[in-house]
Structures are given as structure tokens and as C-alpha cells.
Enzyme design. Structure first.
Site, PDB file in Angstrom:
ATOM      1  N   TYR A   1       2.079 -20.505  10.741  1.00 22.83           N
ATOM      2  CA  TYR A   1       3.159 -19.520  10.870  1.00 22.83           C
ATOM      3  C   TYR A   1       4.479 -20.216  11.216  1.00 22.83           C
ATOM      4  O   TYR A   1       5.522 -19.940  10.616  1.00 22.83           O
ATOM      5  CB  TYR A   1       2.761 -18.542  11.970  1.00 22.83           C
ATOM      6  CG  TYR A   1       3.690 -17.382  12.224  1.00 22.83           C
ATOM      7  CD1 TYR A   1       3.893 -16.390  11.277  1.00 22.83           C
ATOM      8  CD2 TYR A   1       4.326 -17.258  13.466  1.00 22.83           C
ATOM      9  CE1 TYR A   1       4.714 -15.297  11.548  1.00 22.83           C
ATOM     10  CE2 TYR A   1       5.138 -16.167  13.738  1.00 22.83           C
ATOM     11  CZ  TYR A   1       5.335 -15.193  12.779  1.00 22.83           C
ATOM     12  OH  TYR A   1       6.138 -14.117  13.051  1.00 22.83           O
TER      13      TYR A   1
ATOM     14  N   ARG B   1       0.834  -1.202   0.000  1.00 19.67           N
ATOM     15  CA  ARG B   1       0.000   0.000   0.000  1.00 19.67           C
ATOM     16  C   ARG B   1       0.864   1.245   0.000  1.00 19.67           C
ATOM     17  O   ARG B   1       2.044   1.188   0.339  1.00 19.67           O
ATOM     18  CB  ARG B   1      -0.985  -0.012   1.168  1.00 19.67           C
ATOM     19  CG  ARG B   1      -0.336  -0.083   2.514  1.00 19.67           C
ATOM     20  CD  ARG B   1      -1.279  -0.614   3.583  1.00 19.67           C
ATOM     21  NE  ARG B   1      -0.531  -1.088   4.721  1.00 19.67           N
ATOM     22  CZ  ARG B   1      -0.182  -0.356   5.771  1.00 19.67           C
ATOM     23  NH1 ARG B   1      -0.544   0.903   5.852  1.00 19.67           N
ATOM     24  NH2 ARG B   1       0.520  -0.856   6.758  1.00 19.67           N
TER      25      ARG B   1
ATOM     26  N   ASP C   1       3.868  -5.937  -4.425  1.00 18.70           N
ATOM     27  CA  ASP C   1       3.259  -7.163  -3.898  1.00 18.70           C
ATOM     28  C   ASP C   1       4.368  -8.217  -3.968  1.00 18.70           C
ATOM     29  O   ASP C   1       4.831  -8.553  -5.064  1.00 18.70           O
ATOM     30  CB  ASP C   1       2.069  -7.536  -4.794  1.00 18.70           C
ATOM     31  CG  ASP C   1       1.481  -8.901  -4.456  1.00 18.70           C
ATOM     32  OD1 ASP C   1       2.094  -9.646  -3.660  1.00 18.70           O
ATOM     33  OD2 ASP C   1       0.422  -9.230  -5.016  1.00 18.70           O
TER      34      ASP C   1
HETATM   35  C1  AKB Z   1       3.460 -13.030  16.539  1.00 25.87           C
HETATM   36  O1  AKB Z   1       2.956 -12.963  17.670  1.00 25.87           O
HETATM   37  O2  AKB Z   1       2.964 -13.663  15.600  1.00 25.87           O
HETATM   38  C2  AKB Z   1       4.792 -12.360  16.324  1.00 25.87           C
HETATM   39  C3  AKB Z   1       5.920 -13.305  16.536  1.00 25.87           C
HETATM   40  C4  AKB Z   1       6.343 -13.659  17.904  1.00 25.87           C
HETATM   41  O3  AKB Z   1       6.471 -13.800  15.600  1.00 25.87           O
HETATM   42  N1  AKB Z   1       4.901 -11.213  17.164  1.00 25.87           N
END
Ligand code: AKB
Length: 314
Positions: A138, A36, A49
């Protein structure tokens, strides 16, 4: 590092890292990019992107970048809600940034996270080299990312470097979609309302660090003598480990009536429970001199001072 391109420049880390790097390397030598637009005109900026490999490569080439700092990523809680998007953005962006670095001979930095650990990892004083079987998307992204960065170094000779950041606390840009975000939010609410309802349960320890220490760590690692780096990707770094009652107690030293209550969010609590209570940063200390200046009370003092000004309450 002379000509630096930063992705995710408007994110929680990027929005301060750009200013820090411009103050060291010169405004015109740091290209900020994000998906953005920004109103900041302190130096060059381009829309990007990170899943667009060609544009990323072309921007780095045209700028004459010798360093790629790849920050664009979804954080843990959002990644858990949108796992496929997280895979595509976190891994797609990373591989594009690594490829551009390989093709253009750039030095490379990207952050990993305490999210790269999982429930079977030793929970206290988590070693640099240990079991990494995360149970979140993640975490899967972060472990794969650490390995990919190692691969680009050993296979192609790209000078890849990285750290495992803990929760980062800052008074400039607010994080979004992280598990550790409560430790930022609490300061805003303490000032604005005198109370905070935590979505993380009492007794849940996680590592944290104040943003100025995080920014300095990036610069120090990138400037470190490569001959001294054994690990490269990704160093455990941390400044403190606390649970919600401890940050509340630190705030009460300045706002004695501050009240803490709990409405635990099961999704984020599950992520937090799968992460270490405290990690060992001795490899970062010995290989490139990592050092954090702020402990919990020093950070609380600075956060409250800066936020009062920001929120125009002084
Ligand atoms: C999250 O909470 O996802 C981040 C991290 C610790 O990678 N702050």
C-alpha cells in the site's frame, strides 16, 4: 469544479463525498461510479472497473467531466494480503484516471495516506517533505502515486492535487481492509456490546480524522488558488493522534462501563508500527487553509449520537 466524476463512489470516503459534492455542485453534476451497483438514485451513476481505461475515458467524456476524483483503491491490510492485486488496481486505476484527465483536460484529485511513510520516516510531527521508504505494498503504491501525480502536473500540466489522509472515522460507510479500521469498529461495538477487543496494541499512536473534516479538506484543496500551492501532491492532513486507550477513555465519558481488551493482529500491528505516531499538517494549513473542526471528544460525541440512531437504539 463544475462537472465531477468520482470513482470508488461506494467506498468509505466515496459514499459520503458523492452526497457532499452533490449538495454543493448539484445532483446532476456529480457522476458516481463504482464496480458494483447502488440503490442510491440521487444523481447519475455508472458501473466502472477502474482498470478499464477506455470505459473510464468514455464515461468522463460523455458526462463532460471537468474534474476527476479518483477514490477507488485497496486499503493497507488487504493490499498486504493481495499485493499483486493491489499493484494492478491501485496503480492501474490511478494511471488510467490520470490519463483520462490529461486527455480531457480535467482537474484531478486522489488521496495518498500516512501509509506513504515507513519505519525510517521521523515518527513524531512527521514533516511534509521527509524520508518515504514504506515497507508495505500500500505504501509503495501511495509513494509511486504521489510521484506520478507530480509527474502529470510538471510534464503535462494536469492540475493534480492530493492529501495524505490519516485513518478516517465515519458513521455512514464502514471501511474495509484498513489498518486504522479499529477506530471505527470500536464505536459500533461500544454501542452494541459495551466492549471491544482491539487488534491494535495499547500504546500504538496513529493519526486520525473525522469524515466531515476529510470531505471538507477535499473540497477546500480542489477550490484552492493554484498559485498558492507549493506541494499539490500530497499534503499531510490530520485532526488528532491517539492510541487505543485514549479512544476507549473518550467513549467511557458516555458509556462508563465500556470495556477494552486486546487480541493483537500481528499483520496489522506491523503495518501500524511502520507508520508515524503524528504528522505535521502545517503545509496544508499555510498553503490552502486546512483546518479540522473535530477533536477526539467532539468526534466521539457525534459518532455515538449518530450510531445510536443508525442502529435504532434511541
Ligand atoms: C488504512 O488503514 O489502510 C487507511 C489509511 C490510513 O490509508 N485507513
Amino acid at each position: 469544479m463544475e462537472r465531477i466524476m468520482i470513482t470508488g463512489a461506494l467506498g468509505q470516503i466515496g459514499s459520503e463525498l458523492v452526497g457532499k459534492m452533490r449538495s454543493i455542485y448539484g445532483n446532476d453534476n456529480v457522476l458516481a461510479t463504482d464496480i458494483r451497483q447502488t440503490a442510491d438514485q440521487s444523481g447519475p451513476f455508472e458501473i466502472l472497473d477502474v482498470t478499464d481505461a477506455q470505459r473510464m475515458h468514455d464515461l468522463a467524456k460523455d458526462f463532460g467531466a471537468d474534474t476527476m476524483v479518483h477514490m477507488a483503491a485497496l486499503l493497507s491490510a488487504t493490499a498486504e494480503e493481495k499485493p499483486l492485486l493491489a499493484w494492478n488496481l491501485n496503480m492501474g486505476g490511478l494511471v488510467n484516471a490520470l490519463e483520462a484527465s490529461r486527455e480531457l483536460g480535467m482537474q484531478f484529485f486522489t488521496p495518498s495516506s500516512i501509509g506513504a511513510f515507513g519505519p525510517s520516516t521521523p515518527k513524531n510531527n512527521t514533516p511534509q517533505d521527509t524520508l518515504q521508504r514504506p515497507t508495505t505494498m500500500y505504501g509503495v503504491n501511495k509513494v509511486a502515486g504521489e510521484l506520478l501525480c507530480d509527474y502529470y502536473h510538471t510534464k503535462f500540466g494536469v492540475d493534480t492535487r492530493g492529501v495524505r489522509f490519516p485513518g478516517l472515522i465515519s458513521n455512514v460507510a464502514q471501511p474495509g481492509g484498513g489498518t486504522t479500521d479499529y477506530a471505527v469498529d470500536i464505536y459500533y461495538k461500544a454501542i452494541e456490546q459495551g466492549s471491544y477487543t482491539s487488534y491494535i496494541a495499547e500504546g500504538t499512536y496513529m493519526d486520525m480524522m473525522y469524515m466531515p473534516d476529510a470531505l471538507q479538506a477535499i473540497v477546500d484543496l480542489m477550490e484552492a488558488d493554484p498559485a498558492k500551492l507549493i506541494h499539490r501532491n500530497a499534503f499531510n492532513v490530520t485532526a488528532m493522534s491517539f492510541e487505543p486507550e485514549q479512544i476507549a477513555a473518550s467513549i467511557r465519558k458516555h458509556i462508563p462501563d465500556f470495556k477494552m481488551s486486546y487480541a493483537v493482529d500481528p499483520a496489522r500491528q506491523e503495518i501500524a508500527d511502520s507508520w508515524p505516531d503524528s504528522i505535521d499538517a502545517s503545509a496544508a494549513k499555510s498553503e490552502w487553509g486546512f483546518k479540522a473542526s473535530y477533536d477526539l471528544d467532539a468526534m466521539t460525541f457525534d459518532m455515538l449520537e449518530k450510531l445510536k440512531k443508525k442502529l435504532q437504539l434511541v
